[in-house]
Design an enzyme around this catalytic site. Sequence first.
Site, PDB file in Angstrom:
ATOM      1  CG  ASP A   1     -21.238 -30.753  -9.803  1.00 24.79           C
ATOM      2  OD1 ASP A   1     -20.622 -30.958 -11.013  1.00 24.79           O
ATOM      3  OD2 ASP A   1     -22.055 -31.486  -9.400  1.00 24.79           O
TER       4      ASP A   1
ATOM      5  CB  THR B   1     -10.728 -28.428   0.534  1.00 22.23           C
ATOM      6  OG1 THR B   1     -10.383 -28.815  -0.779  1.00 22.23           O
ATOM      7  CG2 THR B   1     -10.878 -26.758   0.277  1.00 22.23           C
ATOM      8  CD  GLU B   2     -13.400 -31.593   2.454  1.00 20.84           C
ATOM      9  OE1 GLU B   2     -14.609 -31.609   2.363  1.00 20.84           O
ATOM     10  OE2 GLU B   2     -12.871 -30.858   3.042  1.00 20.84           O
ATOM     11  CE1 TYR B   3     -14.108 -34.366  -3.921  1.00 23.30           C
ATOM     12  CE2 TYR B   3     -15.271 -32.712  -2.693  1.00 23.30           C
ATOM     13  CZ  TYR B   3     -15.159 -33.836  -3.185  1.00 23.30           C
ATOM     14  OH  TYR B   3     -16.598 -34.542  -3.277  1.00 23.30           O
TER      15      TYR B   3
END
Length: 212
Positions: free
Chosen positions: A116, A188-190
């Site tokens: 974040d 990663t998924e992101y």
Amino acid sequence: MRLRNVKDSINIVNNSPYVVTPTQELSGNFKSLFEVDAPICLEIGMGKGDFIIGMAENYPDVNFIGIEKYESVMVRAVQKLESKDLPNLKLIRVDADIISIIFDHEITTLFLNFSDPWPKKRHERRRLTSEQFLNRYDKIFVGNPHIIQKTDNIGLFAYSLSSLSKHGYTLEKVSLDLENEELPNVETEYEKKFKSKGVKINYLDAVKYREK
């Protein structure tokens, strides 16, 4: 990313053989959880687990720990692990704020993937490369502190470059377009989502060389 709730996620996470509860006895002795005495790498904010699972599969001679604050997210990783046998992987559901209490000079490499960015100035302390967090990390590393970061957020990336440098880290590798680098990379998924949209991924590899 909005996730659909998984029914009974708390029990699914708590009953997984991959999930461990940090205790005072484990601090400084996480190697006892693994079959092989090997370096331990840590990912903060492991999300749905694509990266940490992929790393454990690709590097069976290295031990990996992934931490995630929310069981509603971690449960996705736990479900993926139900059909796998990875003795070099453990997961912990915990807030990164207390990381220096959990680990005691036993981590060799720290991965910060798509954290974040906390863009508002009043939230600076929450950024995972803030001075506050870098001070906490000093207590978890064995040997020279080593941080690898990936992010799509150029503001966070610029902040991290400055913060790490001020904290004594040497920037061994910096890239504004990871896809075009010849570097081993588990997505990663992101990252997969951003890559499909043409978003460039920022990458850094930083080491803080301690005096012997």
